[in-house]
Enzyme design. Structure first.
Site, PDB file in Angstrom:
ATOM      1  N   HIS A  11       0.856  -1.175   0.000  1.00  0.00           N
ATOM      2  CA  HIS A  11       0.000   0.000   0.000  1.00  0.00           C
ATOM      3  C   HIS A  11       0.892   1.225   0.000  1.00  0.00           C
ATOM      4  CE1 HIS A  11      -2.599  -3.096   1.973  1.00  0.00           C
ATOM      5  NE2 HIS A  11      -3.360  -2.682   0.993  1.00  0.00           N
ATOM      6  N   ASP A  67       2.298   1.851   3.296  1.00  0.00           N
ATOM      7  CA  ASP A  67       3.307   0.890   3.765  1.00  0.00           C
ATOM      8  C   ASP A  67       4.710   1.414   3.422  1.00  0.00           C
ATOM      9  OD1 ASP A  67       1.362  -0.972   4.580  1.00  0.00           O
ATOM     10  OD2 ASP A  67       1.328  -1.942   2.611  1.00  0.00           O
ATOM     11  N   ASP A  69     -15.334 -12.634   4.578  1.00  0.00           N
ATOM     12  CA  ASP A  69     -14.128 -12.843   3.758  1.00  0.00           C
ATOM     13  C   ASP A  69     -13.090 -13.623   4.569  1.00  0.00           C
ATOM     14  OD1 ASP A  69     -12.136 -12.552   1.875  1.00  0.00           O
ATOM     15  OD2 ASP A  69     -11.919 -10.389   2.137  1.00  0.00           O
TER      16      ASP A  69
END
Lengths: 292, 292, 292, 292
Positions: C2, C5, C199
């Site tokens: 990301h 990150d 999920d």
């Protein structure tokens, strides 16, 4: 309330009693009462593999002892009901535990609580998954089937939450009718859910008005006399100032549905049924819902 | 109409022309018109393994020739549109066909029809399964993605059926908005479906009034100007005398929703949106639906 | 990675450049490279109502500016690809945003990035819901359909994650075949999911070995040459010491499936297909899977 | 066998007895026996609104009388078990019948059969929907819960079909373990199903090998000693000459799974469980399945 909403978990009996009595006093002072106590068996490190069905005997013991303490708290709080939401009683992979033995262990735990206090009632609240991959008792119907095999079936019943039924692919009104027939519907949580996905806890009636109508119709015809809880969550994008609006909306929709249900012309309904005119009946209901 | 609703399949061109002209005359006499022709590529023995994606080249050829004949029938009937419901273009087991090659074969077939008649438009109607275990193009969105790779993207669009979107886990109103944005929503079939199970074709709006409302709202805001079909089935227990009631009910609910949509206070809606007050917006919509 | 990150969000260009160059150097020193940068448009307060589809114009602007900065980071990191996981581009209630306008806004955002850097490619990664109630682009197929309407379709493709396809009711191998046919399958995340629920990100192949086999078979036949990521999570009850085992297991199962796929006797498969003997083909595949 | 597989429905007792005795003789001559009789309460015009739950009292009476006749046929055929697949005991719209009364009517019908013959056992076989929109007893768990409220709970149990569990969002191995714990698993039908859609009756194990493995593991550990049926259908595209291949394939996969189950190192499994090393256990099982 969860047991640790009242007093921190794992206190000794004296400290638990003192803390619970204090909370009881606050509630009474506000004109409130506590409907039930639910042992929170899903956050403590000792419940990471489940409570009553953990593979580790020491962890199973912890879960039962903590549940007994929750029963004590209920007694002190003056409430009769224990709700078991068995959040972690399942697995992520089917091979992790023995499924038949797990069913037996849940019954043993229920029996331990029934023996611990002869006045308490046990209500199972079930959800098919999340946080677990798959629960051992995915529906309230599973719990009701076990009730008859416990030490005191008359003190074992269920709490039904609309969205949990929907997540299990079932209809909340049918679930409630089934439980009412058994004389085991002792608490109800209303909310809504938009299909098979993560657990949403949406405003009651907000997804499917007709399903909400049928839910209240079943409760009304079945002379349901327990509490009604609104187990709903605000949308994640709701502003801080509006964080209780979903509760007010759920209550308003509940009252709307109740008024509609009480206005049903039951003779007309029976007429449609006798004539097997379900298209006619469908339009009668839909027009009522639409206020036409 | 399916091609063989007009004339039996596999007639020669002269017989087909004569038969189609006759049906056209009947329709005109009644003040009716035919919206589209759909080749029925799922009942003939040569389509048992699929039409355009069959593993047998002779069967693929049959499917394309028959589709061209359907285009001819459309021309004779004076209608511009061909609907492809690709009922058998999929498999029961994933290994049975090559999935990428199958996508290419469907595009080739569409191209063959586009070339056969420069005036015709091709509309894909998609369903995720039934009769097949899994379709290659389970949603209209799959077909729209292919449209851009055909010989004439401007003549390739979709027919959206509410229940097919629901069966695919999608929202019909979102599907329609997506297609409208692409300028490719050329026909609509309204009905309803109660969750993920067999294909039900229920009365429009009968399962979820709010979903029906949003469907019509999207069509109205998007200036949809195509036909609206009601692709509904009577309940299996309906008496012979009532076999058209579900059509009347669907039409009534469509008109109810249209009236509601036209009464929306769009400024109010925009106010809720600007304030990010979606709980307020939700209640505004639900109260409107309930006629309060 | 990301964007945040690499470097904290919302730094100025100079600080971003310096931070990204530092991370690039670390990676290179370890013999690693960064496959793509993904702007994290779902945690910042300004993205609470969505990024590109937020109702507030200032928030939409923030999302695009931040995405452009992610493109800059990618350039500095020496990577060509931007992944858009459009986590909040949807709603909790259908009325909250205009669905057709929202589709257009996503296309506008993609175009802004394509213009910002002529070398970058944009990969859509889609999931039908969670955290939103319903996403505007619930499947990668939705994104591919939009690709053709962007300023440079050749630079717009998809990243497919197995579990996201399963959550959308689709088959990952079919999704990948569809994307390969379009020439748009540029990244793959392998994992597994046990049905329609929250999920799960389970170990690749752990739920359904045959589905895993077909996934790798499609990639191998389609000459897929992008990266393979393993987007998996440990079970919630896994001990601290075992927190990477699910990665090793996913890798082992991937290699098992690859070996099996490479041992398929394609002539035999074609023989079964030509004979329309799919029961025979099914047993051939199942016996191979079982190592018989 | 269904009752009308043996003799046509609605014959008088003498003709029924004669016909059934004839069929019994044929079976015995072939070394076969009849496992159970199932009254076909879903094709006769009098069962169009359901059998035991029909709104018309005359139709409810027909259903019970016909079921008693099925019990007579069973007695003549020398078999102990009656299977109730309650195909039409539900509705297309929730308002059509009273759901709590319907539950009671099903119990009354079971009681009538228990009284009619003191030797007969009643097995419920349940499916959540199709042909009905929604069944009153969507799972075998619903039937087991009622068993305890019948006149003779020890003679009321279930037949579990894998695909019906899957259609209900449940795991067949968990369903079977639950029923085994109750001592009520008296018959099993093995097959498979690919997700929530129309009822597929696929080859056992063909969709999910691990689920098939767990199913047989539960039966083996639980000392299941009833019959195993293979309730499977050929694919719709199967050639006439191959119309029994799916049966042979299901049997072969059953035997494969049985051999695998019998080769499990239970001590190893318990070691993984004691260590809470479920990732290790998962790989042990998957490698076994893959024959590695």
């Amino acid at each position: 309330m969860h047991d640790d909403d009242v007093v921190p978990a794992d206190l000794d009996f004296a400290a638990t009693e003192k803390g619970a009595a204090k909370v009881k006093k606050i509630l009474t002072g506000e004109g409130l009462f506590c409907e039930f106590i639910a042992p929170r068996l899903w956050e403590h490190p000792k419940t990471i593999d489940g409570g009553y069905t953990a593979n580790n005997p020491a962890e199973r013991k912890y879960a039962i002892e903590r549940s007994k303490r929750a029963v004590d708290i209920a007694a002190i709080m003056g409430c009769r009901d224990i709700v078991l939401w068995l959040a972690r009683e399942g697995t992520y992979i089917r091979e992790a535990k023995d499924p038949a033995a797990s069913v037996g262990r849940i019954v043993d735990a229920v029996n331990a609580l029934l023996h611990h206090d002869p006045n308490i009632r046990i209500l199972g609240e079930m959800k098919p998954n999340e946080p677990m991959g798959q629960a051992y008792l995915p529906t309230v119907v599973h719990f009701m089937g076990l009730a008859y095999r416990t030490a005191d079936p008359d003190r074992v019943g269920v709490l039904i939450e609309s969205a949990h039924s929907i997540l299990a692919g079932l209809d909340p009104s049918d679930d409630m009718a089934y439980a009412l027939w058994h004389g085991k519907l002792w608490s109800v949580h209303l909310n809504d859910q938009n299909g098979l996905k993560y657990d949403q806890d949406k405003v009651f009636g907000s997804v499917d008005l007709r399903r909400a109508f049928n839910t209240i119709w079943v409760l009304e015809r079945g002379d349901y006399d327990g509490c009604i809880g609104l187990d709903v969550k605000a949308m994640r994008c709701t502003k801080a100032a509006d964080q209780t609006q979903h509760l007010a909306n759920s209550r308003a929709l509940f009252l709307d549905m109740l008024a509609l249900v009480r206005s049903v012309d039951q003779a007309k309904v029976e007429g449609f049924r006798a004539a097997r005119d379900y298209e006619g009946l469908e339009m009668y209901i839909l027009k009522m819902l639409l206020g036409r």
